[in-house]
Scaffold this motif. Structure first.
Motif, short mmCIF file in Angstrom:
data_model
loop_
_atom_site.label_atom_id
_atom_site.label_comp_id
_atom_site.label_asym_id
_atom_site.label_seq_id
_atom_site.Cartn_x
_atom_site.Cartn_y
_atom_site.Cartn_z
N LYS A 16 -16.46 16.42 -23.37
CA LYS A 16 -16.93 15.09 -23.78
C LYS A 16 -18.39 15.27 -24.15
O LYS A 16 -19.15 15.86 -23.37
N ILE A 27 -21.26 16.76 -21.86
CA ILE A 27 -21.67 16.20 -20.56
C ILE A 27 -20.69 16.65 -19.48
O ILE A 27 -21.06 16.86 -18.34
N GLN A 28 -19.43 16.83 -19.89
CA GLN A 28 -18.44 17.35 -18.95
C GLN A 28 -17.25 17.89 -19.74
O GLN A 28 -17.10 17.63 -20.93
N ASP A 31 -12.31 19.18 -16.28
CA ASP A 31 -12.37 19.14 -14.82
C ASP A 31 -13.19 17.97 -14.28
O ASP A 31 -12.94 17.49 -13.19
N GLY A 32 -14.18 17.53 -15.02
CA GLY A 32 -15.05 16.45 -14.56
C GLY A 32 -16.22 16.97 -13.73
O GLY A 32 -16.21 18.12 -13.25
N ILE A 33 -17.19 16.10 -13.54
CA ILE A 33 -18.49 16.51 -12.98
C ILE A 33 -18.36 17.08 -11.57
O ILE A 33 -18.93 18.13 -11.26
N VAL A 34 -17.61 16.40 -10.70
CA VAL A 34 -17.55 16.84 -9.30
C VAL A 34 -16.93 18.24 -9.19
O VAL A 34 -17.46 19.14 -8.53
N LYS A 35 -15.81 18.43 -9.87
CA LYS A 35 -15.12 19.72 -9.82
C LYS A 35 -15.99 20.83 -10.44
O LYS A 35 -16.05 21.94 -9.92
N THR A 223 -26.39 17.04 -11.25
CA THR A 223 -26.12 16.90 -9.81
C THR A 223 -26.50 18.19 -9.07
O THR A 223 -26.98 18.15 -7.94
N ARG A 292 -30.24 4.78 -8.04
CA ARG A 292 -30.47 5.39 -9.36
C ARG A 292 -31.95 5.36 -9.70
O ARG A 292 -32.74 4.67 -9.05
N THR A 312 -28.24 10.31 -7.47
CA THR A 312 -26.82 10.46 -7.76
C THR A 312 -26.09 10.72 -6.45
O THR A 312 -26.66 10.62 -5.37
N PHE A 313 -24.81 11.08 -6.59
CA PHE A 313 -24.04 11.52 -5.44
C PHE A 313 -24.00 13.04 -5.47
O PHE A 313 -23.72 13.63 -6.51
N PRO A 315 -22.16 16.22 -4.70
CA PRO A 315 -20.81 16.64 -4.31
C PRO A 315 -20.77 17.71 -3.21
O PRO A 315 -19.84 17.72 -2.42
N GLY B 33 -15.18 8.77 -15.11
CA GLY B 33 -15.24 10.09 -14.47
C GLY B 33 -15.10 9.95 -12.97
O GLY B 33 -14.53 8.97 -12.47
N ASP B 34 -15.63 10.92 -12.23
CA ASP B 34 -15.46 10.95 -10.77
C ASP B 34 -16.13 9.76 -10.10
O ASP B 34 -17.34 9.59 -10.20
N VAL B 36 -17.62 7.81 -7.04
CA VAL B 36 -18.25 8.26 -5.80
C VAL B 36 -18.76 7.10 -4.94
O VAL B 36 -19.23 7.31 -3.82
N GLU B 57 -19.25 3.16 -8.97
CA GLU B 57 -20.21 4.14 -9.49
C GLU B 57 -19.56 5.50 -9.62
O GLU B 57 -18.84 5.95 -8.72
N SER B 58 -19.83 6.12 -10.73
CA SER B 58 -19.41 7.51 -10.91
C SER B 58 -20.64 8.38 -10.72
O SER B 58 -21.73 7.86 -10.48
N THR B 59 -20.45 9.69 -10.81
CA THR B 59 -21.62 10.57 -10.73
C THR B 59 -22.62 10.22 -11.83
O THR B 59 -23.80 10.44 -11.67
N LYS B 60 -22.11 9.65 -12.93
CA LYS B 60 -22.98 9.37 -14.07
C LYS B 60 -23.75 8.06 -13.95
O LYS B 60 -24.94 8.02 -14.22
#
Lengths: 362, 126
Positions: A16, A27-28, A31-35, A223, A292, A312-313, A315, B33-34, B36, B57-60
């Protein structure tokens, strides 16, 4: 909008895209950002960072002296093939950009942020003599390989790279062409950055993929660097923030901290001598709330004392993480603070950095 | 339980008597997306159609979740607050966001059916 040499490769991998600093960047991936984040921490991920500037500078004896006007490093200390993290400093002692500079045969290679690279080049050029040459290389790509399996994977493609120590580089051969590899990165993991011609970039990256490295987008890059407590220009750093406020005093060489002689020295000297009124800190919200960029920070007695610059979070730490600037007197580790998110104040503490422990190869 | 209906803001609603269950669509989770972090409304809160009712909220980034229907909140889904990743794995099933006592059932009829929603998503790619 520009594309890197790897654009089609990303597209085929199901990336994406997002517009970033004038480039279409992934951007990803699927698998997506966390993976992607976890993959980088557990095995190895590759990142296309070809949007970043690769500035080669060569010149006469006065080159180092001239670069010292705008970069607060002790250039005599930088050995051949050694990399250093530092900044371009403005007249007020603010940060024009943060960078990695490596001494190579005949000069220096400077890695610059994509959004800043054209302006950086102008600012550096202003400090150089007419006999110096500089070129922002458009024919080179930059690929980062990060994570604990990086060494094994890259050694299988480019024999010899395992000898490199952290923040050191060298020339190697790939498919008959000269490439430059440094052991460095932006994730808190061991890893490498590989500078090679655009025409070779896809071949090389495919090999990384064949050896088991996974593609990682800018989302996970963010992240990862945040967990590692690393600054992102435009967030933790800008023209109005001094390296001392950013808690990056270590990136100004000792001799330069004593002698000055670079732009903005008066302000930096004042910061060093008298301390700073605000400083960059790590922030850990107590619950799952994510603070944020722009989130206001309050003291436990309710006074506004700062602002979040990235949040952010995380992982790998499995909690939200943030960095921001707060009044220095509140910056002690474990100090209780409040974060205002969607009109409500949430408990948080000042945290030591990094959130995630590094594992660099020294 | 009724068929699911869908909003342009990517929420789904199903109706059982005058109780509606609201969540976000699979399409929404794919765009986000993910996930969280999730915040769901407290029981007793009254919400208007198309007003902000929850947060995801996602990671983004953070996004608001709107209520596609007016009424009074009966329950927020604590399981997705405790484990936000569940929203990604089962967005249109167990990972509903809130249940609401519907004020005006005719609002439900104004929402899109599955076929119209799929068409809407295809015509409005993010």
């Amino acid at each position: 909008m520009e594309k890197t040499a790897l654009y089609n490769f990303h597209k085929n991998l199901g990336a994406k895209f997002v517009a970033f600093a004038g480039y279409q960047m992934p951007i990803q991936y699927k698998d997506g950002i966390v993976k992607e984040h976890i993959t980088t921490r557990q095995t190895a991920g590759f990142f296309d960072v070809s949007h970043m500037g690769q500035l080669f500078i060569s010149g006469s004896k006065s080159l180092e002296q001239n670069l010292e006007k705008i970069i607060p490093l002790d250039f005599k200390e930088i050995k051949i093939n050694q990399s250093k993290y530092s900044f371009l400093i403005n007249d007020k002692g603010g940060v024009i950009d943060d960078l990695i500079i490596t001494r190579v045969d005949g000069g220096f290679n400077i890695i610059l942020n994509a959004a800043c690279k054209d302006n950086d080049t102008k600012e550096i050029a202003k400090c150089l003599d007419s006999d110096s040459k500089y070129e922002l290389k458009k024919d080179l790509s930059l690929v980062a390989l990060q994570g604990p399996k990086s060494e094994t994977i890259l050694e299988a493609i480019i024999p010899g790279v395992k000898q490199l120590k952290f923040m050191n580089g060298d020339y190697f051969k790939f498919q008959g062409k000269k490439i430059y590899v440094t052991r460095s990165g932006y994730t808190g993991e061991d890893g490498f950055e590989i500078s090679l011609s655009n025409t070779n970039a896809e071949n090389f990256t495919k090999l990384l993929s064949n050896k088991g490295a996974k593609p990682i987008g800018l989302g996970a890059r963010d992240t990862l660097r945040l967990e590692a407590g690393l600054c992102l220009y435009g967030h933790e750093l800008n023209q109005d923030i001094s390296p001392i406020q950013a808690n990056l005093k270590w990136a100004i060489s000792k001799r330069r901290r004593e002698e000055g002689g670079f732009k903005g020295w008066e302000n930096i000297q004042n910061d060093l001598k008298n301390g700073v009124s605000k400083i960059r800190v790590g922030i850990k919200p107590s619950g799952r709330i994510i603070a944020r960029e722009g989130t206001k920070i309050f003291s436990s007695s309710g006074d506004e004392i700062g602002v979040v610059t990235s949040g952010t979070f995380g992982p790998s730490v499995n909690t939200p993480v943030a960095m921001g600037y707060i009044q220095s007197k509140f910056s002690e580790i474990d100090n209780k603070i409040l974060l205002e998110v969607r009109g409500k104040k949430h408990d948080a503490v000042v945290s030591k950095l990094p959130f995630y422990k590094k594992s660099y190869v020294k | 339980m009724s068929e699911k209906k869908f909003s342009k803001k990517h929420e789904w609603v199903s109706l059982d008597g005058d109780t509606a269950t609201v969540g976000i669509t699979k399409h929404a989770t794919e765009m986000l997306g993910d996930i969280v972090f999730v915040e769901v409304p407290e029981p007793g809160k009254s919400v208007e159609k198309d007003s902000q009712a929850a947060v995801v909220e996602s990671t983004k980034a953070a996004s608001d979740v709107y209520s596609p229907i007016s009424g009074e909140i009966l329950e927020g889904n604590k399981s997705i607050v405790d484990d936000p990743g569940n929203v990604n794995s089962d967005p249109e099933g167990a990972s509903w966001f809130f249940k609401i006592k519907v004020k005006d059932k005719s609002e439900f009829d104004t929402l899109m059916n599955k076929a119209d929603y799929d068409k809407f998503c295809a015509e409005n790619p993010s």
